[in-house]
Design a protein around this motif. Structure first.
Motif, PDB file in Angstrom:
ATOM      1  N   ASN A  80      38.384  36.403  32.946  1.00 20.63           N
ATOM      2  CA  ASN A  80      38.237  35.538  33.932  1.00 20.63           C
ATOM      3  C   ASN A  80      39.186  34.374  33.314  1.00 20.63           C
ATOM      4  N   GLN A  82      35.851  40.540  31.212  1.00 18.12           N
ATOM      5  CA  GLN A  82      35.870  40.270  32.464  1.00 18.12           C
ATOM      6  C   GLN A  82      37.257  39.699  32.836  1.00 18.12           C
ATOM      7  N   ASP A 128      36.793  38.185  26.774  1.00 18.83           N
ATOM      8  CA  ASP A 128      35.588  38.532  27.926  1.00 18.83           C
ATOM      9  C   ASP A 128      36.258  39.675  28.550  1.00 18.83           C
ATOM     10  N   THR A 147      34.188  29.685  30.326  1.00 15.00           N
ATOM     11  CA  THR A 147      35.523  30.163  30.686  1.00 15.00           C
ATOM     12  C   THR A 147      36.123  28.641  31.252  1.00 15.00           C
ATOM     13  N   THR A 148      35.395  27.991  32.264  1.00 15.02           N
ATOM     14  CA  THR A 148      36.118  26.836  32.790  1.00 15.02           C
ATOM     15  C   THR A 148      36.454  25.652  31.681  1.00 15.02           C
ATOM     16  N   PRO A 178      39.958  28.200  39.811  1.00 17.38           N
ATOM     17  CA  PRO A 178      40.229  29.371  39.115  1.00 17.38           C
ATOM     18  C   PRO A 178      40.932  30.625  40.323  1.00 17.38           C
ATOM     19  N   VAL A 205      27.664  29.483  32.431  1.00 16.62           N
ATOM     20  CA  VAL A 205      27.444  28.071  31.936  1.00 16.62           C
ATOM     21  C   VAL A 205      28.642  27.128  32.187  1.00 16.62           C
ATOM     22  N   ILE A 257      30.591  17.113  32.077  1.00 17.45           N
ATOM     23  CA  ILE A 257      31.460  17.481  33.195  1.00 17.45           C
ATOM     24  C   ILE A 257      30.670  17.742  34.449  1.00 17.45           C
ATOM     25  N   PRO A 258      31.205  17.002  35.396  1.00 21.39           N
ATOM     26  CA  PRO A 258      30.503  16.901  36.878  1.00 21.39           C
ATOM     27  C   PRO A 258      30.719  18.360  37.545  1.00 21.39           C
ATOM     28  N   ARG A 259      29.546  18.774  38.329  1.00 20.77           N
ATOM     29  CA  ARG A 259      29.780  19.743  39.284  1.00 20.77           C
ATOM     30  C   ARG A 259      30.666  19.372  40.451  1.00 20.77           C
ATOM     31  N   THR A 260      31.712  19.981  40.318  1.00 25.27           N
ATOM     32  CA  THR A 260      32.596  19.454  41.731  1.00 25.27           C
ATOM     33  C   THR A 260      33.104  20.945  42.443  1.00 25.27           C
ATOM     34  N   LEU A 272      36.425  22.395  40.610  1.00 26.16           N
ATOM     35  CA  LEU A 272      36.487  23.078  39.609  1.00 26.16           C
ATOM     36  C   LEU A 272      36.163  24.274  39.856  1.00 26.16           C
ATOM     37  N   GLY A 273      35.409  24.523  40.891  1.00 16.60           N
ATOM     38  CA  GLY A 273      34.769  26.030  41.195  1.00 16.60           C
ATOM     39  C   GLY A 273      35.977  26.701  41.698  1.00 16.60           C
TER      40      GLY A 273
HETATM   41  N1  LIG Z   1      31.726  21.662  36.612  1.00 19.06           N
HETATM   42  C1  LIG Z   1      31.734  22.737  37.439  1.00 19.06           C
HETATM   43  N2  LIG Z   1      31.610  22.435  38.808  1.00 19.06           N
HETATM   44  C2  LIG Z   1      31.448  23.489  39.945  1.00 19.06           C
HETATM   45  N3  LIG Z   1      31.740  24.719  39.585  1.00 19.06           N
HETATM   46  C3  LIG Z   1      31.831  25.358  38.258  1.00 19.06           C
HETATM   47  C4  LIG Z   1      32.105  24.050  37.253  1.00 19.06           C
HETATM   48  N4  LIG Z   1      31.991  24.724  35.786  1.00 19.06           N
HETATM   49  C5  LIG Z   1      32.122  26.165  36.382  1.00 19.06           C
HETATM   50  N5  LIG Z   1      31.873  26.339  37.649  1.00 19.06           N
HETATM   51  C6  LIG Z   1      31.827  27.633  38.412  1.00 19.06           C
HETATM   52  O1  LIG Z   1      30.767  28.256  37.888  1.00 19.06           O
HETATM   53  C7  LIG Z   1      30.936  29.710  37.507  1.00 19.06           C
HETATM   54  C8  LIG Z   1      30.562  30.020  36.351  1.00 19.06           C
HETATM   55  O2  LIG Z   1      31.460  29.187  35.243  1.00 19.06           O
HETATM   56  P1  LIG Z   1      32.226  29.862  34.243  1.00 19.06           P
HETATM   57  O3  LIG Z   1      32.813  31.058  34.839  1.00 19.06           O
HETATM   58  O4  LIG Z   1      33.213  28.789  33.557  1.00 19.06           O
HETATM   59  O5  LIG Z   1      30.992  30.360  33.370  1.00 19.06           O
HETATM   60  P2  LIG Z   1      31.070  31.235  31.894  1.00 19.06           P
HETATM   61  O6  LIG Z   1      29.942  30.495  30.954  1.00 19.06           O
HETATM   62  O7  LIG Z   1      32.365  31.653  31.435  1.00 19.06           O
HETATM   63  O8  LIG Z   1      30.363  32.659  32.865  1.00 19.06           O
HETATM   64  P3  LIG Z   1      30.314  34.180  31.941  1.00 19.06           P
HETATM   65  O9  LIG Z   1      29.216  33.924  31.184  1.00 19.06           O
HETATM   66  O10 LIG Z   1      30.168  35.093  33.183  1.00 19.06           O
HETATM   67  O11 LIG Z   1      31.563  34.304  31.005  1.00 19.06           O
HETATM   68  C9  LIG Z   1      32.329  29.897  38.120  1.00 19.06           C
HETATM   69  O12 LIG Z   1      32.540  30.583  39.435  1.00 19.06           O
HETATM   70  C10 LIG Z   1      33.124  28.494  37.763  1.00 19.06           C
HETATM   71  O13 LIG Z   1      34.210  28.342  38.597  1.00 19.06           O
END
Ligand SMILES: Nc1ncnc2c1ncn2[C@@H]1O[C@H](COP(=O)(O)OP(=O)(O)OP(=O)(O)O)[C@@H](O)[C@H]1O
Ligand SMILES: [Mg+2]
Length: 256
Positions: free
Chosen positions: A43, A41, A39, A16-17, A224, A13, A214-217, A220-221
């Motif tokens: 990340n 993982q 975590d 981590t981002t 990392p 969700v 936070i927009p989906r872009t 951002l993906g």
């Molecule tokens: N605003 C965004 N736009 C595009 N991609 C995104 C965005 N935010 C996160 N992502 C991507 O979506 C995926 C999941 O995001 P993230 O790892 O932050 O989630 P998380 O909640 O930490 O996951 P987990 O539960 O596995 O720890 C990642 O590949 C990340 O790069």
């Protein structure tokens, strides 16, 4: 020093981002930040371009065998520090469960830091499952920051989190735990669904929801995989601007 658990039991969700990018924006704003990668993982660790080094995680401090302060590493960014994750952390779930005070382990490990207070904020990037590690984060935190994805079951996930916060408060583990903020992630202004979810969440949670979504872009993906926070990878893009705005709002809420 304020300790904030970035948590949502739902995976993917944006926890981590948000931890990495809010953390780096707060550091850029002049605050001293410790990011704890809780975590296995790892990340958050790799998103900051760090190698996952064995023996450098919270594992030892959680077991009470080592000091958390000895696990704090600098990053390439001024004022941003990290306690990285490693694979040992996966084993901590089981080993910590056998110990006395197993839910207060992270709180105890953080206690010496609270008295020295070398950091303004401690951000804990939580794993998705509600296990011993995440519960330790909730027991140690002053507040919860909950990222939620703008998608259909967002509210359902949120009510689960609210329940969990209630349980932690009632159980006496951490009566002062507060739901400090909700941040909407992966917002897509072109879809009705995103707009609807945003409206619904605001209707139920009001001012707890951050104005900055936070927009989906794509950027951002991608960031990392280059080991860079967005303000370094694409400093002038919409993702960096959104996390900067979130950091400013966060500071307005969290500074006296
Ligand atoms: N605003 C965004 N736009 C595009 N991609 C995104 C965005 N935010 C996160 N992502 C991507 O979506 C995926 C999941 O995001 P993230 O790892 O932050 O989630 P998380 O909640 O930490 O996951 P987990 O539960 O596995 O720890 C990642 O590949 C990340 O790069
Ligand atoms: Mg994560």
């Amino acid at each position: 020093m304020k300790t904030i658990a970035v948590a949502n039991q739902k995976g993917g969700v944006g926890k981590t981002t948000t931890s990495v990018n809010l953390g780096s924006c707060l550091a850029a704003e002049g605050r001293a930040v410790l990011l704890i990668d809780l975590d296995p993982q790892a990340n958050a660790t790799s998103a900051l371009g760090l190698e996952v080094a064995e023996g450098m995680s919270l594992y030892g401090p959680l077991l009470g065998e080592e000091l958390l302060a000895d696990k704090v590493l600098p990053t390439r960014f001024e004022r941003l520090f990290i306690v990285p994750a490693d694979i040992d952390l996966a084993g901590a779930e089981i080993e910590v469960a056998r110990l006395e005070d197993h839910l207060a382990r992270l709180r105890m490990a953080l206690a010496p830091l609270a008295s020295d207070a070398p950091f303004d904020f401690v951000l804990i990037d939580c794993p998705p499952s509600l296990g011993i590690l995440m519960t330790n984060a909730l027991a140690a935190a002053d507040e919860l920051l909950v990222p939620i994805q703008c998608e259909y079951f967002a509210l359902e996930g949120l009510s689960k989190i609210v329940n969990i916060v209630g349980k932690i408060q009632e159980s006496g583990i951490n009566p002062a735990l507060a739901l400090g903020g909700i941040v909407m992630t992966m917002f897509d202004s072109r879809t009705n669904l995103s707009q609807q979810v945003m409206q619904e969440v605001r209707k139920h949670f009001g001012a707890t929801v951050y104005e900055s979504a936070i927009p989906r872009t794509v950027r951002l993906g991608e960031a990392p995989s280059f080991g860079k926070p967005i303000i370094e990878y694409d400093p002038h893009g919409v993702g960096a601007n959104a996390y900067r705005a979130l950091a400013k709002e966060f500071l307005l809420r969290n500074l006296p």
